[in-house]
Design an enzyme around this catalytic site. Structure first.
Site, PDB file in Angstrom:
ATOM      1  N   GLU A 145      -1.685  -5.568   8.663  1.00  0.00           N
ATOM      2  CA  GLU A 145      -0.831  -5.005   9.709  1.00  0.00           C
ATOM      3  C   GLU A 145      -1.425  -5.289  11.087  1.00  0.00           C
ATOM      4  O   GLU A 145      -2.648  -5.219  11.257  1.00  0.00           O
ATOM      5  CB  GLU A 145      -0.670  -3.498   9.495  1.00  0.00           C
ATOM      6  CG  GLU A 145       0.058  -3.161   8.204  1.00  0.00           C
ATOM      7  CD  GLU A 145       0.332  -1.673   8.038  1.00  0.00           C
ATOM      8  OE1 GLU A 145       0.062  -0.885   8.976  1.00  0.00           O
ATOM      9  OE2 GLU A 145       0.853  -1.299   6.962  1.00  0.00           O
ATOM     10  N   ASP A 154      -1.052  -5.950  -0.149  1.00  0.00           N
ATOM     11  CA  ASP A 154      -1.447  -5.323   1.115  1.00  0.00           C
ATOM     12  C   ASP A 154      -2.938  -5.071   1.125  1.00  0.00           C
ATOM     13  O   ASP A 154      -3.481  -4.503   0.164  1.00  0.00           O
ATOM     14  CB  ASP A 154      -0.771  -3.945   1.229  1.00  0.00           C
ATOM     15  CG  ASP A 154       0.412  -3.957   2.156  1.00  0.00           C
ATOM     16  OD1 ASP A 154       0.407  -4.743   3.120  1.00  0.00           O
ATOM     17  OD2 ASP A 154       1.349  -3.166   1.912  1.00  0.00           O
ATOM     18  N   GLU A 158       8.969  -4.504  10.611  1.00  0.00           N
ATOM     19  CA  GLU A 158       9.383  -3.188  10.103  1.00  0.00           C
ATOM     20  C   GLU A 158       9.787  -2.256  11.245  1.00  0.00           C
ATOM     21  O   GLU A 158       9.102  -2.171  12.268  1.00  0.00           O
ATOM     22  CB  GLU A 158       8.231  -2.544   9.300  1.00  0.00           C
ATOM     23  CG  GLU A 158       8.598  -1.134   8.810  1.00  0.00           C
ATOM     24  CD  GLU A 158       7.679  -0.554   7.754  1.00  0.00           C
ATOM     25  OE1 GLU A 158       6.736  -1.242   7.314  1.00  0.00           O
ATOM     26  OE2 GLU A 158       7.929   0.609   7.356  1.00  0.00           O
ATOM     27  N   ASP A 166       0.836  -1.198   0.000  1.00  0.00           N
ATOM     28  CA  ASP A 166       0.000   0.000   0.000  1.00  0.00           C
ATOM     29  C   ASP A 166       0.876   1.255   0.000  1.00  0.00           C
ATOM     30  O   ASP A 166       0.369   2.373  -0.094  1.00  0.00           O
ATOM     31  CB  ASP A 166      -1.017  -0.013   1.154  1.00  0.00           C
ATOM     32  CG  ASP A 166      -0.362  -0.055   2.518  1.00  0.00           C
ATOM     33  OD1 ASP A 166       0.870  -0.223   2.606  1.00  0.00           O
ATOM     34  OD2 ASP A 166      -1.092   0.074   3.526  1.00  0.00           O
ATOM     35  N   LYS A 198      -1.552  -9.283   2.899  1.00  0.00           N
ATOM     36  CA  LYS A 198      -0.786  -8.859   4.077  1.00  0.00           C
ATOM     37  C   LYS A 198      -1.652  -7.908   4.889  1.00  0.00           C
ATOM     38  O   LYS A 198      -2.284  -7.009   4.321  1.00  0.00           O
ATOM     39  CB  LYS A 198       0.521  -8.176   3.655  1.00  0.00           C
ATOM     40  CG  LYS A 198       1.309  -7.626   4.843  1.00  0.00           C
ATOM     41  CD  LYS A 198       2.753  -7.338   4.490  1.00  0.00           C
ATOM     42  CE  LYS A 198       3.019  -6.031   3.830  1.00  0.00           C
ATOM     43  NZ  LYS A 198       2.593  -4.839   4.606  1.00  0.00           N
TER      44      LYS A 198
END
Ligand code: KIV
Length: 295
Positions: A124, A92, A191, A53, A122
């Protein structure tokens, strides 16, 4: 079983990534957002391609990743899908596409697989997404986790800040990684965390860890395509290694085109199409006749 793609390289799947971790082979991942770049990345032998993204910022010019929509992500994913032959293709899920409810999440994730052609989505977040990851995996949708500095939590984090610096935060990151593993995530992006913490998590979980700003002890590394090539604007993050300055190459080429057109140097006769001799001769006869009549 390894699936061959008709060429020498075999298709990378979630199982291949796991085998790579077990065999201590490092995993490569890059973002790609369009057909041409995805083709180059895939042909270069990168294991995993992420339609991140981050495209909100590097492709669409948004200030952060929050505004990008499912439709916009799908549009780019389909272009990438048409280029990728070998790499494991991950997309994402954008902000708010998996935050509102389970049915909504499933419907959006299914679109990325069914219409976009992605092989995994994916999302978060760690422990608090564990139930959601389980539901997606139950629906045959492979999931990549993403913990640490999660850009969709920009406002909650109060900026893009390195995470996992206190003992409590380290403990939480470890819980997050283990919860994702238990829920069936096939790998996890780490990350913006201290390398020591990434190393501990990588040692502890069985699924591959893919680092970005998480030091060298992860099972693999991911970078944003535009950062690697010097195509992004603004000061790069500490972890970015620029392998090329494509931005200057493009600027020089565009300036040269501008100068050539304005000076008349482009296009040349050799760069022009020509009439066949007979048509040219016929045109000359017509022009000559017109001249004779008018005299
Ligand atoms: O969107 C993205 O590019 C990402 C990577 C930074 C992992 O999530």
């Amino acid at each position: 079983m390894s699936i061959t793609t008709g060429e020498l390289r075999s298709k990378i799947t979630a199982s291949t990534l796991l085998e790579k971790k077990q065999n201590h082979e490092l995993i490569t991942c890059l973002t790609a957002y369009d057909n041409a770049s995805a083709r180059l990345v895939d042909e270069a032998g990168i294991d995993m391609i992420l339609v991140g993204d981050s495209l909100a910022m590097v492709m669409l010019g948004y200030e952060n990743t929050l505004p990008v929509t499912v439709q916009e992500m799908l549009h780019h994913t389909r272009a990438v899908r048409r280029a990728v032959r070998h790499a494991f293709l991950v997309v994402d899920m954008p902000f708010a596409s998996y935050h509102v409810g389970v049915r909504d999440t499933l419907r959006n994730a299914a679109k990325f697989i069914k219409i976009g052609g992605a092989e995994a989505v994916k999302i978060e977040g760690g422990e608090k997404r564990a139930r959601l990851v389980e539901t997606l995996v139950d629906a045959e949708i492979p999931v990549v986790g993403h913990i640490g500095l999660t850009p969709q939590s920009l406002h909650a984090m109060g900026g893009y800040k390195v995470q996992g610096k206190t003992l409590k935060a380290v403990e939480q990151l470890m819980h997050d990684a283990l919860a994702l593993e238990r829920s069936g995530a096939c790998c996890v992006v780490l990350e913006g965390i201290p390398r020591e913490v990434a190393a501990m998590i990588t040692q502890e979980v069985k699924i591959p860890t893919i680092g970005i700003g998480a030091g060298p002890n992860c099972d693999g590394q991911v970078l944003v395509f535009h950062d690697l090539l010097g195509l992004s604007f603004g000061p790069p993050a500490k972890y970015v290694r620029r392998y090329a300055d494509i931005g200057s190459v493009i600027s020089d080429a565009v300036r040269a085109f501008n100068d050539d057109v304005k000076s008349g140097a482009y296009p040349s006769d050799a760069e022009s199409y020509h009439l066949p001799k007979e048509t040219l001769a016929a045109l000359e006869v017509i022009a000559e006749r017109k001249r004779t009549v008018s005299v």
